[in-house]
Scaffold this motif. Structure first.
Motif, short mmCIF file in Angstrom:
data_model
loop_
_atom_site.label_atom_id
_atom_site.label_comp_id
_atom_site.label_asym_id
_atom_site.label_seq_id
_atom_site.Cartn_x
_atom_site.Cartn_y
_atom_site.Cartn_z
N SER A 118 33.75 31.07 52.77
CA SER A 118 33.18 30.12 53.74
C SER A 118 32.04 29.32 53.13
O SER A 118 31.87 28.13 53.43
N THR A 119 31.26 29.95 52.25
CA THR A 119 30.15 29.22 51.62
C THR A 119 30.67 28.19 50.63
O THR A 119 30.10 27.10 50.50
N HIS A 120 31.75 28.53 49.93
CA HIS A 120 32.34 27.58 48.99
C HIS A 120 33.02 26.43 49.73
O HIS A 120 32.94 25.28 49.30
N ARG A 121 33.68 26.76 50.83
CA ARG A 121 34.35 25.71 51.61
C ARG A 121 33.32 24.71 52.13
O ARG A 121 33.55 23.49 52.08
N ALA A 122 32.19 25.21 52.61
CA ALA A 122 31.14 24.32 53.11
C ALA A 122 30.64 23.40 52.00
O ALA A 122 30.39 22.21 52.23
N THR A 123 30.50 23.93 50.78
CA THR A 123 30.05 23.11 49.65
C THR A 123 31.09 22.05 49.31
O THR A 123 30.75 20.88 49.09
N GLU A 124 32.35 22.44 49.26
CA GLU A 124 33.41 21.47 48.96
C GLU A 124 33.42 20.35 50.00
O GLU A 124 33.55 19.17 49.66
N GLU A 125 33.26 20.71 51.26
CA GLU A 125 33.26 19.70 52.32
C GLU A 125 32.07 18.77 52.18
O GLU A 125 32.20 17.55 52.40
N TYR A 126 30.93 19.32 51.79
CA TYR A 126 29.74 18.48 51.65
C TYR A 126 29.88 17.52 50.47
O TYR A 126 29.45 16.37 50.54
N LEU A 127 30.49 17.99 49.39
CA LEU A 127 30.77 17.09 48.27
C LEU A 127 31.59 15.90 48.72
O LEU A 127 31.32 14.75 48.36
N ARG A 128 32.61 16.17 49.54
CA ARG A 128 33.45 15.08 50.04
C ARG A 128 32.66 14.17 50.98
O ARG A 128 32.79 12.94 50.93
N GLU A 129 31.85 14.77 51.87
CA GLU A 129 31.06 13.97 52.81
C GLU A 129 30.13 13.00 52.07
O GLU A 129 29.94 11.86 52.51
N ARG A 130 29.54 13.46 50.97
CA ARG A 130 28.61 12.63 50.23
C ARG A 130 29.31 11.65 49.30
O ARG A 130 28.67 10.84 48.62
N GLY A 131 30.63 11.73 49.24
CA GLY A 131 31.39 10.80 48.41
C GLY A 131 31.19 11.01 46.92
O GLY A 131 31.31 10.05 46.13
N VAL A 132 30.91 12.24 46.52
CA VAL A 132 30.66 12.52 45.11
C VAL A 132 31.99 12.65 44.36
O VAL A 132 32.84 13.46 44.74
N PRO A 133 32.21 11.86 43.29
CA PRO A 133 33.40 12.09 42.45
C PRO A 133 33.31 13.50 41.87
O PRO A 133 32.32 13.84 41.21
N GLY A 134 34.30 14.31 42.16
CA GLY A 134 34.16 15.72 41.78
C GLY A 134 35.42 16.35 41.23
O GLY A 134 36.52 15.78 41.28
N VAL A 135 35.22 17.55 40.70
CA VAL A 135 36.30 18.41 40.25
C VAL A 135 36.00 19.80 40.82
O VAL A 135 34.88 20.29 40.69
N LEU A 136 36.99 20.41 41.46
CA LEU A 136 36.80 21.74 42.03
C LEU A 136 37.44 22.77 41.10
O LEU A 136 38.66 22.75 40.87
#
Length: 285
Positions: A118-136
């Motif tokens: 759940s803590t990782h999912r919240a982080t992944e969602e926040y990365l998307r919300e902030r529009g950060v180009p990312g790699v999981l």
């Protein structure tokens, strides 16, 4: 090219910095960060840039991430504070204009039901919300979580857990670190979601049998209810909150949440992942 690695004083972070150096990244292009820079001073002695990054101090994060072209955000260890820490780090990366953030998440973080997930999912969602180009980089369990238990397992002739017949795709920290270094030094990973784990998944009963074969000592696996496992872990000195999280993780393992058949890890590193037998033998040496 400036590559920033958070948590470089920790085991995975340290191994990732070493993997970057082995891949030929100039030391001056690597920024090793940690809350206590004294713990990463050996990197400074080798020419790596060392900066303080305290996840509770946004100003330190801003300074640490300044000029970064790529950032490896290694998940912090405190479960209760993890998402708040990650949110501050992501905000700092956005403010610094970091073009790519790679995040060490957890296997199946989008669907897994454990406390950790759940803590990782919240982080992944926040990365998307902030529009950060990312790699999981969704890492399964570390093999070291089990090899660290070898002295006690050999002494008592048993592994304990609450994982039932669930299979775990555990891999060594070194393999995960190598994959992270490859993602940070090659192109084409933006937007990727890698389900990372060892090629050789196993049940904890199979792990016990492998330890028996390697050590010559009969080792059994005893499956416990999660509450009993948490109680047993607390009895060995594990804090009660962490014992509950670990027992809960075993329940996730029993549901298949730490298994992946993707082979993403071996494909990234260009070789088979370290075998369970080799990891056990290395730990015993």
């Amino acid at each position: 090219m400036s590559i920033v690695v958070t948590g470089a004083s920790g085991q995975l972070g340290r191994l990732t910095v070493e993997a970057l150096l082995r891949r030929g990244v100039p030391a001056a292009d690597i920024v090793a960060t940690g809350r206590d820079i004294a713990r990463v001073k050996t990197f400074a002695e080798r020419g790596v840039v060392v900066r303080q990054a305290d996840f509770e101090d946004p100003q330190s994060l801003a300074a640490a991430f300044a000029g970064a072209d790529k950032l490896l955000l290694i998940s912090t260890t405190s479960v209760d504070e993890r998402f708040a820490n990650h949110r501050r780090a992501i905000d700092a990366a956005v403010a610094a204009g970091v073009p790519l953030v790679a995040y060490t998440s957890m296997a199946h973080a989008d669907t897994a039901t454990t406390i950790l997930a759940s803590t990782h999912r919240a982080t992944e969602e926040y990365l998307r919300e902030r529009g950060v180009p990312g790699v999981l980089l969704r890492n399964s369990w570390y093999l070291e979580n089990y090899t660290a238990q070898l002295p006690a397992a050999v002494q008592h002739g048993a592994f304990i857990g609450a994982a039932g017949e669930g299979r775990v795709s555990a891999a060594t920290r070194a393999d995960y670190a190598e994959a992270a270094a490859i993602v940070l030094t090659t192109e084409g990973h933006t937007g990727a979601v890698y389900e990372l784990g060892g090629d050789e998944a196993f049940t904890l009963a199979e792990l016990a049998a492998t330890v028996s074969a390697v050590t010559g000592t009969p080792i059994a696996y005893t499956d416990l209810p999660a509450a009993k496992l948490a109680e047993a872990l607390t009895g060995t000195g594990v804090p009660a909150d962490l014992a509950h999280v670990l027992a809960d993780a075993d329940l996730g393992l029993s549901r298949g949440e730490l298994f992946t058949g993707s082979r993403d890890l071996s494909r990234l590193i260009g070789r088979p992942t370290t075998s369970v037998t080799d990891a056990i033998a290395d730990a015993l040496r």
